[in-house]
Structures are given as C-alpha cells and as structure tokens.
Design an enzyme around this catalytic site. Structure first.
Site, PDB file in Angstrom:
ATOM      1  N   LYS A  22       0.827  -1.204   0.000  1.00  0.00           N
ATOM      2  CA  LYS A  22       0.000   0.000   0.000  1.00  0.00           C
ATOM      3  C   LYS A  22       0.871   1.267   0.000  1.00  0.00           C
ATOM      4  O   LYS A  22       2.075   1.197   0.269  1.00  0.00           O
ATOM      5  CB  LYS A  22      -0.926  -0.034   1.229  1.00  0.00           C
TER       6      LYS A  22
ATOM      7  N   TYR B 208     -12.293  -2.269  -3.834  1.00  0.00           N
ATOM      8  CA  TYR B 208     -12.854  -2.333  -2.471  1.00  0.00           C
ATOM      9  C   TYR B 208     -14.385  -2.279  -2.466  1.00  0.00           C
ATOM     10  O   TYR B 208     -14.995  -1.869  -1.472  1.00  0.00           O
ATOM     11  CB  TYR B 208     -12.265  -1.209  -1.607  1.00  0.00           C
TER      12      TYR B 208
ATOM     13  N   PHE C  92     -15.237   3.241   7.420  1.00  0.00           N
ATOM     14  CA  PHE C  92     -13.854   3.569   7.049  1.00  0.00           C
ATOM     15  C   PHE C  92     -13.653   3.670   5.534  1.00  0.00           C
ATOM     16  O   PHE C  92     -12.549   3.932   5.072  1.00  0.00           O
ATOM     17  CB  PHE C  92     -12.900   2.512   7.625  1.00  0.00           C
TER      18      PHE C  92
ATOM     19  N   ARG D  40      -1.918 -14.469   3.554  1.00  0.00           N
ATOM     20  CA  ARG D  40      -2.687 -13.905   4.671  1.00  0.00           C
ATOM     21  C   ARG D  40      -1.943 -14.117   6.000  1.00  0.00           C
ATOM     22  O   ARG D  40      -1.950 -13.256   6.877  1.00  0.00           O
ATOM     23  CB  ARG D  40      -4.090 -14.524   4.738  1.00  0.00           C
TER      24      ARG D  40
ATOM     25  N   THR E 180      -5.742  -7.824  10.220  1.00  0.00           N
ATOM     26  CA  THR E 180      -6.012  -6.508   9.621  1.00  0.00           C
ATOM     27  C   THR E 180      -5.514  -5.366  10.500  1.00  0.00           C
ATOM     28  O   THR E 180      -4.897  -4.419  10.008  1.00  0.00           O
ATOM     29  CB  THR E 180      -7.529  -6.358   9.365  1.00  0.00           C
TER      30      THR E 180
ATOM     31  N   ARG F 121       2.271  -6.998   9.338  1.00  0.00           N
ATOM     32  CA  ARG F 121       1.506  -5.972  10.052  1.00  0.00           C
ATOM     33  C   ARG F 121       1.875  -5.933  11.537  1.00  0.00           C
ATOM     34  O   ARG F 121       1.903  -4.857  12.145  1.00  0.00           O
ATOM     35  CB  ARG F 121       0.019  -6.227   9.859  1.00  0.00           C
TER      36      ARG F 121
ATOM     37  N   ASN G  86      -1.801  -0.289   7.258  1.00  0.00           N
ATOM     38  CA  ASN G  86      -1.380  -1.664   7.560  1.00  0.00           C
ATOM     39  C   ASN G  86      -0.576  -2.301   6.421  1.00  0.00           C
ATOM     40  O   ASN G  86      -0.456  -3.515   6.336  1.00  0.00           O
ATOM     41  CB  ASN G  86      -2.578  -2.516   7.998  1.00  0.00           C
TER      42      ASN G  86
ATOM     43  N   HIS H 136      -1.899  -5.527   1.081  1.00  0.00           N
ATOM     44  CA  HIS H 136      -3.164  -6.201   0.751  1.00  0.00           C
ATOM     45  C   HIS H 136      -2.871  -7.594   0.227  1.00  0.00           C
ATOM     46  O   HIS H 136      -1.902  -7.793  -0.498  1.00  0.00           O
ATOM     47  CB  HIS H 136      -3.919  -5.425  -0.342  1.00  0.00           C
TER      48      HIS H 136
ATOM     49  N   GLU I 297      -9.319 -10.203  -8.564  1.00  0.00           N
ATOM     50  CA  GLU I 297      -8.337  -9.145  -8.332  1.00  0.00           C
ATOM     51  C   GLU I 297      -7.152  -9.253  -9.302  1.00  0.00           C
ATOM     52  O   GLU I 297      -6.658  -8.239  -9.799  1.00  0.00           O
ATOM     53  CB  GLU I 297      -7.862  -9.197  -6.870  1.00  0.00           C
TER      54      GLU I 297
HETATM   55  P1  IDP Z   1      -7.750  -7.071   5.017  1.00  0.00           P
HETATM   56  O1  IDP Z   1      -6.928  -6.019   4.309  1.00  0.00           O
HETATM   57  O2  IDP Z   1      -7.006  -7.657   6.193  1.00  0.00           O
HETATM   58  O3  IDP Z   1      -8.313  -8.111   4.080  1.00  0.00           O
HETATM   59  P2  IDP Z   1     -10.439  -5.940   5.112  1.00  0.00           P
HETATM   60  O4  IDP Z   1     -11.427  -6.246   6.170  1.00  0.00           O
HETATM   61  O5  IDP Z   1     -10.657  -6.555   3.763  1.00  0.00           O
HETATM   62  O6  IDP Z   1      -8.995  -6.313   5.683  1.00  0.00           O
HETATM   63  O7  IDP Z   1     -10.376  -4.373   4.974  1.00  0.00           O
HETATM   64  C1  IDP Z   1      -9.713  -3.770   3.879  1.00  0.00           C
HETATM   65  C2  IDP Z   1      -8.869  -2.631   4.397  1.00  0.00           C
HETATM   66  O8  IDP Z   1      -9.723  -1.633   4.931  1.00  0.00           O
HETATM   67  C3  IDP Z   1      -7.929  -2.998   5.551  1.00  0.00           C
HETATM   68  O9  IDP Z   1      -6.704  -3.552   5.123  1.00  0.00           O
HETATM   69  C4  IDP Z   1      -7.747  -1.651   6.220  1.00  0.00           C
HETATM   70  O10 IDP Z   1      -6.805  -0.869   5.506  1.00  0.00           O
HETATM   71  C5  IDP Z   1      -9.115  -1.028   6.058  1.00  0.00           C
HETATM   72  N1  IDP Z   1      -9.955  -1.283   7.236  1.00  0.00           N
HETATM   73  C6  IDP Z   1     -10.639  -2.415   7.525  1.00  0.00           C
HETATM   74  N2  IDP Z   1     -11.304  -2.307   8.697  1.00  0.00           N
HETATM   75  C7  IDP Z   1     -11.048  -1.062   9.152  1.00  0.00           C
HETATM   76  C8  IDP Z   1     -11.453  -0.338  10.319  1.00  0.00           C
HETATM   77  O11 IDP Z   1     -12.191  -0.834  11.187  1.00  0.00           O
HETATM   78  N3  IDP Z   1     -10.967   0.933  10.452  1.00  0.00           N
HETATM   79  C9  IDP Z   1     -10.157   1.508   9.505  1.00  0.00           C
HETATM   80  N4  IDP Z   1      -9.753   0.864   8.404  1.00  0.00           N
HETATM   81  C10 IDP Z   1     -10.187  -0.407   8.218  1.00  0.00           C
HETATM   82 MG    MG Z   2      -9.705  -7.934   2.525  1.00  0.00          MG
END
Ligand code: IDP
Ligand code: MG
Length: 139
Positions: free
Chosen positions: A10, A50, A58, A86, A92, A103, A113, A116, A127
C-alpha cells in the site's frame, strides 16, 4: 494446491521504503513472483477493488489513502498461496497481528497496515484480472 493471489504494498509501505522488506518476506516463504508493477490507483479503480467495503465507516478514508500515492502490485504463486500470504501479512489491525507478521512487526494502524492480499480463491481470480492482463503474467 498451487494457487495464485494478488498482493500489493500500500502507499504507506512504499512511502516508508518498506517495499523490499515486504516483498522479501513473501519471497523467502518460497512463493514465486509471476507479475509485478508500480501503479497509482484511480478512484474508480480503487472503488472497484474495495467494492465489498462500500458504505462502511472507514470506506472513504480507505479510498483516500489507497489512491494517495503509488502502490507495488504483484501476483504470487505457490502452494496454498492465498492462505500463506494472509498468514505472512497478519491480522487486519496491527494491534491484533502476531509478532513475525508484516503488520505485527511494521504496521502502524488499521488504516496504515502496509499490505493487501486476496482473501479467497474467488477474490484472487477477480483481483488478478483487475490488476493485470494475461500477458503480464510470467509462465
Ligand atoms: P484485510 O486487508 O485484512 O483483508 P479488510 O477487512 O478486507 O482487511 O479491509 C480492507 C482494508 O480496509 C484494511 O486492510 C484496512 O486498511 C481497512 N480497514 C478495515 N477495517 C477497518 C477499520 O475498522 N478501520 C479503519 N480501516 C479499516
Ligand atoms: Mg480484505
């Protein structure tokens, strides 16, 4: 089972000069890079990526961050690549991510974080097709 998955560093990871550190962790796991490029996502491109998060609290910050600068996108191939990636990424939220994960070791906040990785076989297929053309993938 040999799988392919879509990964990107990212904008926060690129800006913090962590690209090599992050890619190195995936390479050391034995997975192969079969495609790699730097790109800056347009808003439209990011919104498609997304899509599943549209409407969440968010979401707008997520789109703003992910389009704020270049990312390094890649396709990784290997045994159980989706789950392996993963695991190497960690949870996350960096606060929940185990030590030894990207992370957990390097992440600052859920919004920052670093990385992706596709979360399922269906997501990986969609994707990869969104980020790369067939002829950009190495044999
Ligand atoms: P992932 O990246 O671990 O798959 P996802 O739930 O798919 O997580 O969420 C996509 C991205 O959205 C996360 O990597 C993070 O950058 C952001 N995100 C997810 N949940 C939150 C939150 O509760 N607060 C702020 N950002 C979030
Ligand atoms: Mg995800």
């Amino acid at each position: 089972m040999t799988e392919r998955t879509l990964v990107f560093v990212k904008p926060d990871g690129v800006q913090r000069n962590l690209t090599g550190e992050i890619i190195g962790r995936f390479e050391r796991s034995g997975m192969k890079i079969i495609a790699l490029k730097m790109m800056t996502m347009s808003r439209e491109f990011a919104e498609k990526h997304y899509e599943a998060h549209r409407g969440k609290p968010f979401y707008s910050e997520l789109i703003k961050h992910i389009t704020s600068g270049p990312i390094i996108a890649m396709v990784l191939e290997g045994e159980n690549a989706i789950k392996q990636v993963r695991g190497i990424m960690g949870a996350t939220s960096p606060a929940d991510a185990e030590p030894g994960t990207i992370r957990g070791d390097l992440g600052i906040a859920t919004e920052l974080n670093l990385v992706h990785g596709s979360d399922s076989a269906e997501a990986a297929q969609a994707e990869i097709a969104h980020f790369f053309t067939e002829d950009e993938l190495a044999e």
